[in-house]
Design a protein around this motif. Structure first.
Motif, PDB file in Angstrom:
ATOM      1  N   PRO A 254       3.522   4.884   5.063  1.00  0.00           N
ATOM      2  CA  PRO A 254       3.501   3.540   5.767  1.00  0.00           C
ATOM      3  C   PRO A 254       2.543   2.653   5.684  1.00  0.00           C
ATOM      4  O   PRO A 254       1.445   2.902   5.214  1.00  0.00           O
ATOM      5  N   THR A 255       2.931   1.284   5.526  1.00  0.00           N
ATOM      6  CA  THR A 255       1.982   0.155   5.551  1.00  0.00           C
ATOM      7  C   THR A 255       1.018   0.022   6.624  1.00  0.00           C
ATOM      8  O   THR A 255       1.470   0.102   7.671  1.00  0.00           O
ATOM      9  N   PRO A 256      -0.040  -0.100   6.104  1.00  0.00           N
ATOM     10  CA  PRO A 256      -1.135  -0.248   7.317  1.00  0.00           C
ATOM     11  C   PRO A 256      -0.889  -1.419   8.180  1.00  0.00           C
ATOM     12  O   PRO A 256      -0.420  -2.499   7.735  1.00  0.00           O
ATOM     13  N   PHE A 257      -0.991  -1.221   9.478  1.00  0.00           N
ATOM     14  CA  PHE A 257      -0.641  -2.128  10.664  1.00  0.00           C
ATOM     15  C   PHE A 257      -1.465  -3.144  10.214  1.00  0.00           C
ATOM     16  O   PHE A 257      -2.347  -3.482  10.179  1.00  0.00           O
TER      17      PHE A 257
ATOM     18  N   HIS B 118      -1.464  13.347  -4.986  1.00  0.00           N
ATOM     19  CA  HIS B 118      -1.136  12.457  -5.857  1.00  0.00           C
ATOM     20  C   HIS B 118      -0.309  11.144  -5.273  1.00  0.00           C
ATOM     21  O   HIS B 118       0.248  11.290  -4.460  1.00  0.00           O
ATOM     22  N   GLY B 119      -0.996  10.257  -5.754  1.00  0.00           N
ATOM     23  CA  GLY B 119      -0.558   8.841  -5.463  1.00  0.00           C
ATOM     24  C   GLY B 119      -1.423   8.151  -4.252  1.00  0.00           C
ATOM     25  O   GLY B 119      -1.219   7.115  -3.851  1.00  0.00           O
ATOM     26  N   PHE B 120      -2.380   8.808  -3.893  1.00  0.00           N
ATOM     27  CA  PHE B 120      -3.141   8.315  -2.859  1.00  0.00           C
ATOM     28  C   PHE B 120      -3.863   7.017  -3.031  1.00  0.00           C
ATOM     29  O   PHE B 120      -4.624   6.379  -2.001  1.00  0.00           O
TER      30      PHE B 120
ATOM     31  N   ALA C 157      -8.574  11.210   7.787  1.00  0.00           N
ATOM     32  CA  ALA C 157      -9.616  10.287   7.332  1.00  0.00           C
ATOM     33  C   ALA C 157     -10.199  10.375   5.943  1.00  0.00           C
ATOM     34  O   ALA C 157     -10.441   9.444   5.493  1.00  0.00           O
ATOM     35  N   SER C 158     -10.179  11.589   5.460  1.00  0.00           N
ATOM     36  CA  SER C 158     -10.742  11.797   4.343  1.00  0.00           C
ATOM     37  C   SER C 158     -10.152  11.206   3.235  1.00  0.00           C
ATOM     38  O   SER C 158     -10.639  10.649   2.102  1.00  0.00           O
ATOM     39  N   ILE C 159      -8.675  11.153   3.283  1.00  0.00           N
ATOM     40  CA  ILE C 159      -7.994  10.490   2.331  1.00  0.00           C
ATOM     41  C   ILE C 159      -8.102   9.129   2.189  1.00  0.00           C
ATOM     42  O   ILE C 159      -8.205   8.199   1.092  1.00  0.00           O
ATOM     43  N   LYS C 160      -8.190   8.529   3.463  1.00  0.00           N
ATOM     44  CA  LYS C 160      -8.467   6.914   3.686  1.00  0.00           C
ATOM     45  C   LYS C 160      -9.991   6.662   2.922  1.00  0.00           C
ATOM     46  O   LYS C 160     -10.127   5.570   2.216  1.00  0.00           O
TER      47      LYS C 160
ATOM     48  N   GLY D  93     -10.384   4.406  -0.659  1.00  0.00           N
ATOM     49  CA  GLY D  93     -11.716   2.999  -0.667  1.00  0.00           C
ATOM     50  C   GLY D  93     -12.379   3.351  -2.160  1.00  0.00           C
ATOM     51  O   GLY D  93     -12.759   2.549  -2.883  1.00  0.00           O
ATOM     52  N   GLN D  94     -12.830   4.639  -2.109  1.00  0.00           N
ATOM     53  CA  GLN D  94     -13.484   5.083  -3.336  1.00  0.00           C
ATOM     54  C   GLN D  94     -12.971   4.849  -4.691  1.00  0.00           C
ATOM     55  O   GLN D  94     -13.497   4.491  -5.735  1.00  0.00           O
ATOM     56  N   ALA D  95     -11.705   5.124  -4.707  1.00  0.00           N
ATOM     57  CA  ALA D  95     -10.938   4.998  -5.996  1.00  0.00           C
ATOM     58  C   ALA D  95     -10.604   3.515  -6.255  1.00  0.00           C
ATOM     59  O   ALA D  95     -10.841   3.062  -7.465  1.00  0.00           O
TER      60      ALA D  95
END
Length: 352
Positions: free
Chosen positions: A71-74, A321-323, A332-335, A339-341
């Protein structure tokens, strides 16, 4: 969340296991095949530019996040524009102060969701907001993956396609494998080169500002960035088959076509793809990633170090994969890892 670690010895990839329910099944009479045969090896690393190469994966060729957007961020949406370069449809995202302030030219290559994915376009915009003039080409020109936004906008769904889509409801990998078997470097690289050649004329100032073209690639696009970062026989660099022997007359090596590249969770990469690499490369890797398995990643790490090619491999645990592509996740950890990537890739490109 733990910080991503520089990869030296990554864990072995987990093998996928079939689930056995233990319920006996009634035997069913065999029925004649009613669907086209999937080419042998389709979607599993075949179509390498190098003779004698082995498939990069023994499992699935593309993951869910390669072929379907999160989903695209709001409240977010693309800010660039659609155009054409070299006769190829492209999405172009420019810094707000361009051309008054110099910008570097960034070639942005996507996963299978392609040109019309809003998430891909927003990801390109993120680089533009950091000072890059970004070109996102339609690598899959006139042959988008069924079910993606590009397919919906550019393809009329024929009766045959409808039948295929209906079949895909019960065999989801069928259309992906058939499509992926067509997306070879022999087909895709010439499209990319057309865009790059046209961009050198259209945005000569940005190319000169950076001293060349930079590249960022995600999933499928990651392998293309790796190939463009190498010096290879001319026919290979343009996506054609390598000559049978290196002794054949007239072999001229060309490349690299990029000054530096950043790659996130690549797919379909083979060991031979690293041969001849000259441009500095940064890799965002997923822990235990079947789509970029440890033996290929470790080989690449070793090859680049042995050949004194500046590189970094960073492994991100507990992410799919694809994160790295823009998209919403509940965790929240994936978000945070997203940002780190992005910071890793952006920092690498800016420092080169």
């Amino acid at each position: 969340m733990a910080d991503p670690e520089i990869a030296t010895k990554a864990p072995e990839s987990d093998a996928m296991e079939d689930v056995d329910t233990g319920t006996p099944l009634e035997p069913k009479p065999e029925a004649p095949a009613a669907t086209p045969e999937v080419p042998a090896g389709a979607g599993q690393g075949e179509g390498s530019l190098f003779p004698g190469d082995t498939p990069a994966q023994t499992g699935p060729a593309l993951g869910e996040h390669c072929v379907k957007d999160r989903p695209t961020p709001f409240g977010q949406g693309p800010t660039g524009e659609m155009s054409q370069l070299g006769g190829v449809d492209v999405y172009i995202s420019k810094p707000n102060d361009y051309p008054h302030t110099s910008s570097k030219l960034l070639l942005f290559l996507t996963g299978a969701t392609g040109l019309h994915s809003e998430n891909n376009q927003i990801q390109a915009d993120k680089y533009a907001s950091e000072g890059f003039l970004v070109i996102l080409p339609d690598m899959f020109s006139n042959d988008p993956l069924p079910g993606t936004p590009t397919y919906a906008e550019e393809k009329d769904v024929s009766l045959l396609d409808q039948i295929k889509m209906k079949f895909a409801e019960t065999s989801k990998s069928f259309l992906i494998d058939m499509w992926l078997a067509r997306q070879t470097p022999e087909k895709v690289l010439p499209i990319i080169h057309k865009v790059m050649d046209a961009a050198k004329d259209e945005f000569a100032d940005a190319v000169a500002s950076g001293g060349g073209i930079y590249g960022a690639g995600y999933c499928f696009g990651g392998r293309m960035i790796l190939l463009l970062a190498g010096e290879k026989p001319d026919t290979v660099a343009w996506g054609q088959q390598q000559p049978a022997t290196d002794e054949e007359a007239g072999i001229v090596k060309k490349g690299p076509y990029l000054k530096a590249g950043a790659i996130a969770h690549a797919t379909l990469v083979t060991k031979d793809d690293f041969e001849g690499t000259k441009a500095p490369l940064s890799f965002v890797c997923v822990e235990n990633d079947q789509l970029f398995p440890d033996d290929v990643k470790d080989y690449g790490d070793k090859y680049l170090k042995e050949n004194n090619i500046e590189n970094e491999f960073r492994v991100y645990p507990n992410v799919p994969h694809g994160f790295g592509v823009v998209g919403e996740y509940e965790e929240a950890s994936i978000k945070v890892a997203q940002g780190q990537a992005f910071d890793q890739m952006l920092g690498w490109l800016k420092s080169h």
